[in-house]
Design a protein around this motif. Structure first.
Motif, PDB file in Angstrom:
ATOM      1  N   PRO A 174       1.081  -1.270   0.233  1.00 26.27           N
ATOM      2  CA  PRO A 174      -0.053  -0.369  -0.412  1.00 26.27           C
ATOM      3  C   PRO A 174       0.693   1.022  -0.163  1.00 26.27           C
ATOM      4  O   PRO A 174       2.015   1.684   0.770  1.00 26.27           O
ATOM      5  N   GLN A 175       0.136   2.066  -0.740  1.00 22.34           N
ATOM      6  CA  GLN A 175       1.065   3.678  -1.238  1.00 22.34           C
ATOM      7  C   GLN A 175       2.327   3.893  -1.103  1.00 22.34           C
ATOM      8  O   GLN A 175       3.293   4.125  -0.967  1.00 22.34           O
ATOM      9  N   ARG A 176       2.882   3.475  -1.906  1.00 21.70           N
ATOM     10  CA  ARG A 176       4.026   2.304  -3.130  1.00 21.70           C
ATOM     11  C   ARG A 176       3.507   3.176  -4.828  1.00 21.70           C
ATOM     12  O   ARG A 176       2.389   1.862  -5.232  1.00 21.70           O
TER      13      ARG A 176
ATOM     14  N   VAL B  76      -1.112   3.256  -7.513  1.00 21.11           N
ATOM     15  CA  VAL B  76      -0.919   3.536  -6.241  1.00 21.11           C
ATOM     16  C   VAL B  76      -1.913   3.118  -5.509  1.00 21.11           C
ATOM     17  O   VAL B  76      -3.107   3.177  -5.807  1.00 21.11           O
TER      18      VAL B  76
ATOM     19  N   SER C  67      -3.864   3.698  -2.097  1.00 20.84           N
ATOM     20  CA  SER C  67      -3.598   5.113  -1.561  1.00 20.84           C
ATOM     21  C   SER C  67      -4.024   5.103  -0.167  1.00 20.84           C
ATOM     22  O   SER C  67      -4.298   5.282   0.567  1.00 20.84           O
TER      23      SER C  67
ATOM     24  N   PRO D 113      -4.593   2.512   3.405  1.00 22.93           N
ATOM     25  CA  PRO D 113      -4.128   2.018   4.542  1.00 22.93           C
ATOM     26  C   PRO D 113      -4.725   0.394   4.662  1.00 22.93           C
ATOM     27  O   PRO D 113      -5.386   0.597   4.671  1.00 22.93           O
TER      28      PRO D 113
END
Length: 246
Positions: free
Chosen positions: A179-181, A234, A236, A238
């Protein structure tokens, strides 16, 4: 006892059915043939198979209709390799959209079909070694959704299970485990298909579109899978991990 892969071949051309069946049998697989959707349904009512080779161009319900039907029923997790006599990108797009795991255009070499079948089976049975995943037997929660890593389906906020094809599950699993990558298309292809990747350039974009639809994501203003211009995608939101309860 060693497992022998059982392949169901659905094609209205008897010569092609027999050719594929004979070649796969000589290479250590068990086969069953069906000439149309009716025969396919009849056999699958009481039998499970490891993979279905499904022709697109058939009288009555064509392969695209049957693929969509399979993905909505109890055989939703069974890998599907689609065949067509037309080298038409639209067919390829539709096949992937309906949930096919791979695609081969007629005429084809029997050796290539065998190689693709083996590759799909490998991808189905194990996540790629270069994909760092969370522990098995867990629920991965994000936003209004949970991903069941054992049953390999989504669960919405009302507790309803949403079926995923093998390709959809692999792609979503990559996103929720990273996540968030930002991940570019080459990375996504490698992580979801490994070295067996042999899909055309738009395949990842199509898969992203399918997964967004499963999540109810608006492609113009997505909540979960955002497009990063000139870079990739991505995830986005959590992700929380919890143990699956028996």
């Amino acid at each position: 006892m060693e497992h022998i892969d059982h392949i169901l071949i659905v094609d209205d051309d008897r010569e092609i059915r027999e050719l594929i069946s004979s070649y796969l049998t000589k290479n250590g697989m068990r086969t069953t043939v069906a000439a149309d959707g009716r025969q396919m349904r009849s056999f699958l009512e009481g039998n499970a198979v490891d993979l279905i080779v499904l022709d697109v161009m058939m009288p009555g319900d064509d392969g695209l209709v049957l693929c969509r039907e399979l993905r909505a029923g109890k055989h939703k997790a069974t890998p599907i390799l689609m065949l067509t006599a037309r080298d038409d990108e639209l067919d390829r797009v539709l096949g992937l959209e309906m949930g096919a795991d791979d695609y081969l255009t007629k005429p084809f070499a029997a050796r290539e079909l065998l190689a693709r079948i083996k590759a799909v089976l490998r991808r189905t049975r194990m996540l790629p070694p270069n994909l760092q995943i969370s522990e098995a037997g867990q629920l991965l929660s994000f936003g209004d959704w949970r991903l069941d890593t054992v049953a390999r389906h989504l669960i919405d906020s009302q507790g309803t299970a949403i079926a995923l094809s093998g390709a959809e599950y692999r792609l979503l699993r990559v996103f929720v485990d990273h996540p968030q990558r930002v991940l570019n298309r080459d990375q996504l292809l490698n992580l979801t298909q490994g070295r067996d990747a042999d899909l055309f350039d738009r395949s990842i974009d199509l898969l992203v579109s399918r997964v967004r639809q499963r999540l109810g994501d608006d492609a113009r203003e997505p909540t979960y899978i955002k497009t990063v211009r000139s870079e990739g995608y991505v995830f986005s939101v959590p992700v929380e991990i919890s143990e699956l309860r028996p």
